[in-house]
Design a protein around this motif. Structure first.
Motif, PDB file in Angstrom:
ATOM      1  N   CYS A  83      -6.513 -13.692 -19.736  1.00  0.00           N
ATOM      2  CA  CYS A  83      -5.793 -12.154 -19.793  1.00  0.00           C
ATOM      3  C   CYS A  83      -6.560 -11.414 -18.526  1.00  0.00           C
ATOM      4  N   GLU A  95       0.136  -5.894 -30.846  1.00  0.00           N
ATOM      5  CA  GLU A  95       1.132  -5.221 -32.236  1.00  0.00           C
ATOM      6  C   GLU A  95       0.932  -6.677 -33.222  1.00  0.00           C
ATOM      7  N   ARG A 106       1.166 -10.913 -29.972  1.00  0.00           N
ATOM      8  CA  ARG A 106       0.743 -10.319 -28.752  1.00  0.00           C
ATOM      9  C   ARG A 106      -0.345  -8.767 -28.191  1.00  0.00           C
ATOM     10  N   ARG A 108      -2.189  -5.860 -25.563  1.00  0.00           N
ATOM     11  CA  ARG A 108      -1.640  -5.259 -23.830  1.00  0.00           C
ATOM     12  C   ARG A 108      -2.975  -4.678 -23.289  1.00  0.00           C
ATOM     13  N   TYR A 120       0.854  -8.714 -20.944  1.00  0.00           N
ATOM     14  CA  TYR A 120       1.746  -8.813 -22.383  1.00  0.00           C
ATOM     15  C   TYR A 120       0.492  -9.922 -22.151  1.00  0.00           C
ATOM     16  N   CYS A 121      -0.600 -10.000 -23.210  1.00  0.00           N
ATOM     17  CA  CYS A 121      -1.180 -11.528 -23.189  1.00  0.00           C
ATOM     18  C   CYS A 121      -0.846 -11.939 -25.184  1.00  0.00           C
ATOM     19  N   MET A 122      -1.494 -13.095 -25.293  1.00  0.00           N
ATOM     20  CA  MET A 122      -1.565 -13.637 -26.573  1.00  0.00           C
ATOM     21  C   MET A 122      -2.826 -14.171 -27.196  1.00  0.00           C
TER      22      MET A 122
END
Length: 133
Positions: A83, A95, A106, A108, A120-122
């Motif tokens: 990320c 989120e 997700r 940030r 955005y990263c997951m």
């Protein structure tokens, strides 16, 4: 002729310093992870964790986040890919949908002193670590 050679030498010196810094950061991340996990043993990974079971994240490196336990279980999240900007002392803007934090949710990254979050990263799967009995 000497100017290009000197410029090339300076560029290589900058790369060496950068690679030394990256190696130092990786070693520090490994040490932080080992210290946080201690003598805990991993369990079977899960897709979701309850938000109320955690006292917040500890960022280890650009692919690893720990959620500190309120109880006995420490949760390790290994992201599917790195990320950008994720490093210790950054803030996660997550989120959340419901009362759980799940794989593929997700988030940030916000750098200290900045007001514009990154890409955005997951999250990946959550691996529980519990103290040995």
């Amino acid at each position: 002729m000497r100017v290009p050679i000197i410029a090339a030498m300076l560029a290589l010196a900058g790369c060496a310093a950068s690679s030394e810094m990256q190696a130092s950061q990786r070693a520090e991340a490994r040490n932080d992870l080992a210290t946080a996990l201690g003598d805990r043993v991993p369990g079977a990974p899960r897709d979701c964790i309850s938000i109320s079971d955690s006292d917040g994240p500890q960022i280890i490196d650009d692919r690893t986040i720990l959620y500190k336990p309120v109880g006995r279980t420490l949760w390790r999240n290994d992201l599917g890919s790195s990320c950008p900007g994720l490093r210790p002392y950054t803030t996660l803007i997550v989120e959340v949908h419901g009362s759980q934090l799940c794989r593929n949710d997700r988030f940030r990254v916000l750098d200290p002193g900045s007001s514009i979050p990154g890409a955005y990263c997951m999250f990946g799967r959550f691996t529980p670590y519990e103290k040995a009995k």
